[in-house]
Design an enzyme around this catalytic site. Structure first.
Site, mmCIF file in Angstrom:
data_model
loop_
_atom_site.group_PDB
_atom_site.id
_atom_site.type_symbol
_atom_site.label_atom_id
_atom_site.label_comp_id
_atom_site.label_asym_id
_atom_site.label_seq_id
_atom_site.Cartn_x
_atom_site.Cartn_y
_atom_site.Cartn_z
ATOM 1 C CG ASN A 247 9.663 0.278 -2.999
ATOM 2 O OD1 ASN A 247 9.689 0.824 -1.900
ATOM 3 N ND2 ASN A 247 9.088 0.836 -4.055
ATOM 4 C CD1 TRP A 248 9.246 -4.070 1.941
ATOM 5 C CD2 TRP A 248 9.238 -3.387 4.068
ATOM 6 N NE1 TRP A 248 9.918 -5.012 2.685
ATOM 7 C CE2 TRP A 248 9.926 -4.616 3.999
ATOM 8 C CE3 TRP A 248 9.115 -2.765 5.317
ATOM 9 C CZ2 TRP A 248 10.475 -5.236 5.121
ATOM 10 C CZ3 TRP A 248 9.668 -3.381 6.426
ATOM 11 C CH2 TRP A 248 10.337 -4.609 6.325
ATOM 12 C CE LYS A 249 4.879 -0.545 -4.762
ATOM 13 N NZ LYS A 249 4.936 0.158 -6.018
ATOM 14 C CG HIS B 3 9.795 4.047 -7.001
ATOM 15 N ND1 HIS B 3 8.481 4.222 -7.354
ATOM 16 C CD2 HIS B 3 9.982 2.713 -6.886
ATOM 17 C CE1 HIS B 3 7.897 3.026 -7.444
ATOM 18 N NE2 HIS B 3 8.788 2.097 -7.165
ATOM 19 C CD GLU C 236 4.877 3.721 -6.408
ATOM 20 O OE1 GLU C 236 5.317 3.755 -5.250
ATOM 21 O OE2 GLU C 236 4.474 2.664 -6.952
ATOM 22 C CD GLU D 196 10.990 -0.269 -10.217
ATOM 23 O OE1 GLU D 196 10.886 -1.316 -9.593
ATOM 24 O OE2 GLU D 196 10.594 0.822 -9.786
ATOM 25 N N GLY E 189 2.855 -2.056 -10.102
ATOM 26 C CA GLY E 189 1.621 -2.135 -9.322
ATOM 27 C C GLY E 189 0.389 -2.442 -10.148
ATOM 28 C CB SER F 17 3.604 -6.613 -11.892
ATOM 29 O OG SER F 17 2.809 -5.462 -11.716
ATOM 30 N N GLY G 35 7.973 -4.677 -5.587
ATOM 31 C CA GLY G 35 7.122 -3.839 -4.752
ATOM 32 C C GLY G 35 6.085 -4.680 -4.023
ATOM 33 N N GLY G 36 4.898 -4.780 -4.604
ATOM 34 C CA GLY G 36 3.760 -5.451 -3.958
ATOM 35 C C GLY G 36 4.092 -6.822 -3.391
HETATM 36 C C1 PEP Z 1 8.202 -1.002 -7.147
HETATM 37 O O1 PEP Z 1 7.574 -0.441 -6.247
HETATM 38 O O2 PEP Z 1 9.379 -0.699 -7.386
HETATM 39 C C2 PEP Z 1 7.527 -2.042 -7.939
HETATM 40 C C3 PEP Z 1 8.170 -2.604 -8.931
HETATM 41 O O3 PEP Z 1 6.237 -2.351 -7.561
HETATM 42 P P1 PEP Z 1 5.388 -3.650 -8.009
HETATM 43 O O4 PEP Z 1 6.289 -4.848 -7.884
HETATM 44 O O5 PEP Z 1 4.236 -3.688 -7.077
HETATM 45 O O6 PEP Z 1 4.988 -3.439 -9.433
#
Ligand code: PEP
Length: 238
Positions: free
Chosen positions: A6-8, A93, A95, A159, A165, A195, A216-217
Site C-alpha cells: 500500500n503506497w498510501k 483502511h 486511515e 491491521e 506506521g 509496520s 505500507g511504509g
Molecule cells: C498500511 O498502510 O496498510 C500499513 C500496514 O502501513 P505500515 O506498514 O507502514 O504500518
C-alpha cells in the site's frame, strides 16, 4: 501467500512507472507469492504500463466508491478502475476510517460494489490501542468482520491501528491469535498489516493463520518491498 504494497499518498505517475518497471519480474524470483501494488489513483495507469502485459504483479486501488457514477466529488467507481486494468481495491483502511469517515457500513457498501463489478477486495479491520487496552479487541474485530461480505475474491487484512506506521509490529503470537479469531468468524484468507519490515516478515508469515501481508511504509522502497516478497517465498516453500 499474498504480499500487497500500500503506497498510501506516495509516488506520482513518473515514480510509479519506474518502480513497477523494476518489479515486473519479481514474481519469477518469488515463487508461491502473489504480488500486488496499490498506488494512488493518479498513478494506477502508469503502474499498469510499467508492469507491462506479461507481469503477474497486480495493481489494486486504495479505495473504491459504491455507486457506478454520480455526484460524489473526489470518489472513483469500480467500473472506472476496471476500465484502466485495475484488478482490485483496498476498502476500510484505518486511515480512511480515521480521517475520511469510513464506517463498517460504508466499508460493506464499497466491498459489495467492488465484488459485484468484478474487482478483488482487501478489506481492512483492526482495533485501536485504547480498544486493545480495554480488552475490546475481539468485540471490535467481530463487529468489523460482520460487515465484510463473503466472497472468493475477498481477503481480509488484520491491521491493528496501533501498529500502522508506528514501527510497533504486533508480535507473531498477537497476530496469530487475532488471525485465528478472525478466521473462526469468516472463511477468507487473512493478511497481517502493521509496520511489516524485511526483518520482521518471516516470523509473522510463518504463523499458521497468517496468509500474507499488507505492507505500507516498507513497500514504498523497492529494495525493502522485494526483500519482503523474497522472505514470503522462502516461507511459502518451507
Ligand atoms: C498500511 O498502510 O496498510 C500499513 C500496514 O502501513 P505500515 O506498514 O507502514 O504500518
Amino acid at each position: 501467500m499474498l504480499i500487497a504494497g500500500n503506497w498510501k499518498m506516495f509516488k506520482g505517475a513518473h515514480e510509479a512507472r519506474a518502480f513497477t518497471t523494476r518489479l515486473r519480474h519479481l514474481p519469477e524470483r518469488a515463487p508461491g507469492v502473489e504480488v500486488i501494488v496499490c498506488p494512488p489513483f493518479v498513478s494506477l495507469e502508469a503502474s499498469i504500463q510499467g508492469l507491462g502485459s506479461e507481469s503477474t504483479v497486480r495493481v489494486y486501488a486504495q479505495n473504491v466508491h459504491w455507486e457506478l457514477e454520480g455526484a460524489y466529488t473526489g470518489e472513483v467507481s469500480a467500473p472506472m478502475l476496471l476500465e484502466l486494468g485495475v484488478k482490485g481495491a483496498i476498502v476500510g483502511h484505518s486511515e480512511r476510517r480515521q480521517h475520511f469517515g469510513d464506517t463498517d457500513e460504508t466499508v460493506r457498501r464499497r466491498a459489495e460494489a467492488a465484488l459485484e463489478a468484478g474487482l478483488a477486495v482487501i478489506a481492512c479491520i483492526g482495533e485501536t490501542e485504547a480498544e486493545r487496552e480495554a480488552e475490546e479487541t475481539e468485540a471490535v474485530l467481530a463487529r468489523q468482520v460482520a460487515a465484510i461480505p463473503r466472497h472468493e475474491r475477498l481477503v481480509i487484512a488484520y491491521e491493528p491501528v496501533w501498529a500502522i506506521g508506528t514501527g510497533r509490529t504486533a508480535s507473531p503470537e498477537t497476530a496469530q491469535e487475532a488471525h485465528a479469531f478472525v478466521k473462526s468468524l469468516h472463511p477468507a484468507l487473512v493478511l497481517y498489516g502493521g509496520s511489516v519490515k524485511p526483518e520482521s516478515a518471516s516470523s509473522l508469515l510463518v504463523q499458521p493463520d497468517v496468509d500474507g501481508a499488507l505492507v505500507g511504509g516498507a513497500s514504498i522502497d523497492p529494495t525493502s518491498f522485494e526483500a519482503i516478497c523474497l522472505a514470503a517465498a522462502q516461507v511459502a516453500s518451507a
